[in-house]
Scaffold this motif. Structure first.
Motif, PDB file in Angstrom:
ATOM      1  N   SER A  15       4.611   2.300  -9.048  1.00 57.61           N
ATOM      2  CA  SER A  15       4.697   1.042  -8.309  1.00 57.61           C
ATOM      3  C   SER A  15       3.976   1.221  -6.975  1.00 57.61           C
ATOM      4  O   SER A  15       3.838   2.345  -6.484  1.00 57.61           O
ATOM      5  N   PRO A  16       3.510   0.120  -6.396  1.00 60.55           N
ATOM      6  CA  PRO A  16       2.806   0.239  -5.124  1.00 60.55           C
ATOM      7  C   PRO A  16       3.746   0.691  -4.020  1.00 60.55           C
ATOM      8  O   PRO A  16       4.952   0.430  -4.060  1.00 60.55           O
ATOM      9  N   GLY A  17       3.190   1.376  -3.048  1.00 57.18           N
ATOM     10  CA  GLY A  17       3.979   1.762  -1.880  1.00 57.18           C
ATOM     11  C   GLY A  17       4.290   0.539  -1.045  1.00 57.18           C
ATOM     12  O   GLY A  17       3.898  -0.587  -1.372  1.00 57.18           O
TER      13      GLY A  17
ATOM     14  N   ARG B 237       3.122  -0.578   1.839  1.00 57.78           N
ATOM     15  CA  ARG B 237       1.956  -1.314   2.319  1.00 57.78           C
ATOM     16  C   ARG B 237       1.258  -2.040   1.169  1.00 57.78           C
ATOM     17  O   ARG B 237       0.861  -3.192   1.313  1.00 57.78           O
ATOM     18  N   GLY B 238       1.100  -1.378   0.017  1.00 61.75           N
ATOM     19  CA  GLY B 238       0.461  -2.007  -1.136  1.00 61.75           C
ATOM     20  C   GLY B 238       1.229  -3.230  -1.603  1.00 61.75           C
ATOM     21  O   GLY B 238       0.646  -4.266  -1.936  1.00 61.75           O
ATOM     22  N   TYR B 239       2.552  -3.124  -1.646  1.00 60.53           N
ATOM     23  CA  TYR B 239       3.380  -4.252  -2.050  1.00 60.53           C
ATOM     24  C   TYR B 239       3.248  -5.400  -1.052  1.00 60.53           C
ATOM     25  O   TYR B 239       3.123  -6.564  -1.428  1.00 60.53           O
ATOM     26  N   LEU B 240       3.226  -5.072   0.228  1.00 60.86           N
ATOM     27  CA  LEU B 240       3.064  -6.092   1.259  1.00 60.86           C
ATOM     28  C   LEU B 240       1.729  -6.817   1.095  1.00 60.86           C
ATOM     29  O   LEU B 240       1.661  -8.045   1.180  1.00 60.86           O
ATOM     30  N   TYR B 241       0.656  -6.079   0.817  1.00 55.85           N
ATOM     31  CA  TYR B 241      -0.657  -6.696   0.614  1.00 55.85           C
ATOM     32  C   TYR B 241      -0.652  -7.616  -0.604  1.00 55.85           C
ATOM     33  O   TYR B 241      -1.269  -8.681  -0.594  1.00 55.85           O
ATOM     34  N   GLN B 242       0.042  -7.212  -1.668  1.00 54.86           N
ATOM     35  CA  GLN B 242       0.143  -8.075  -2.848  1.00 54.86           C
ATOM     36  C   GLN B 242       0.865  -9.367  -2.504  1.00 54.86           C
ATOM     37  O   GLN B 242       0.439 -10.453  -2.915  1.00 54.86           O
ATOM     38  N   LEU B 243       1.945  -9.276  -1.772  1.00 55.95           N
ATOM     39  CA  LEU B 243       2.690 -10.473  -1.377  1.00 55.95           C
ATOM     40  C   LEU B 243       1.863 -11.371  -0.468  1.00 55.95           C
ATOM     41  O   LEU B 243       1.847 -12.594  -0.637  1.00 55.95           O
TER      42      LEU B 243
END
Length: 98
Positions: A11-13, A15-21
């Protein structure tokens, strides 16, 4: 073999999850989907806790020449149901384009 590949999925870290959102909140292609002319296959899990099935239905309703294939699974159905969905992909890709 499937387990061998799926163990590499992470799963994304944070920061990666935040960028996806942020990407999901800040832009949409919905106004332009009607201009797509190529055949389009939309696949979606009927038990996806991340993206509701209605999103796939909106895509299919908005894209001319689109078809929907619903898989009895969740968000990762391409991994967890690979033997079931690969024939669907192969059939779609083998179709003659108009």
């Amino acid at each position: 073999m499937l387990k061998e590949h799926s163990r590499h999925i992470r799963s994304p870290g944070g920061r990666g999850y935040l960028y996806q959102l942020m990407a999901a909140w800040g832009w949409t292609s919905l106004p332009w989907l009607h201009s797509l002319r190529q055949p389009t296959l939309v696949m979606h899990g009927n038990d996806d806790p991340i993206v509701p099935l209605i999103n796939a239905r909106i895509l299919v309703a908005s894209i001319p020449n689109a078809e929907l294939h619903v898989v009895d699974d969740g968000h990762m159905f391409l991994v967890t149901r690979a033997p079931e969905v690969s024939p669907v992909l192969e059939r779609f890709l083998a179709q003659d384009t108009p």
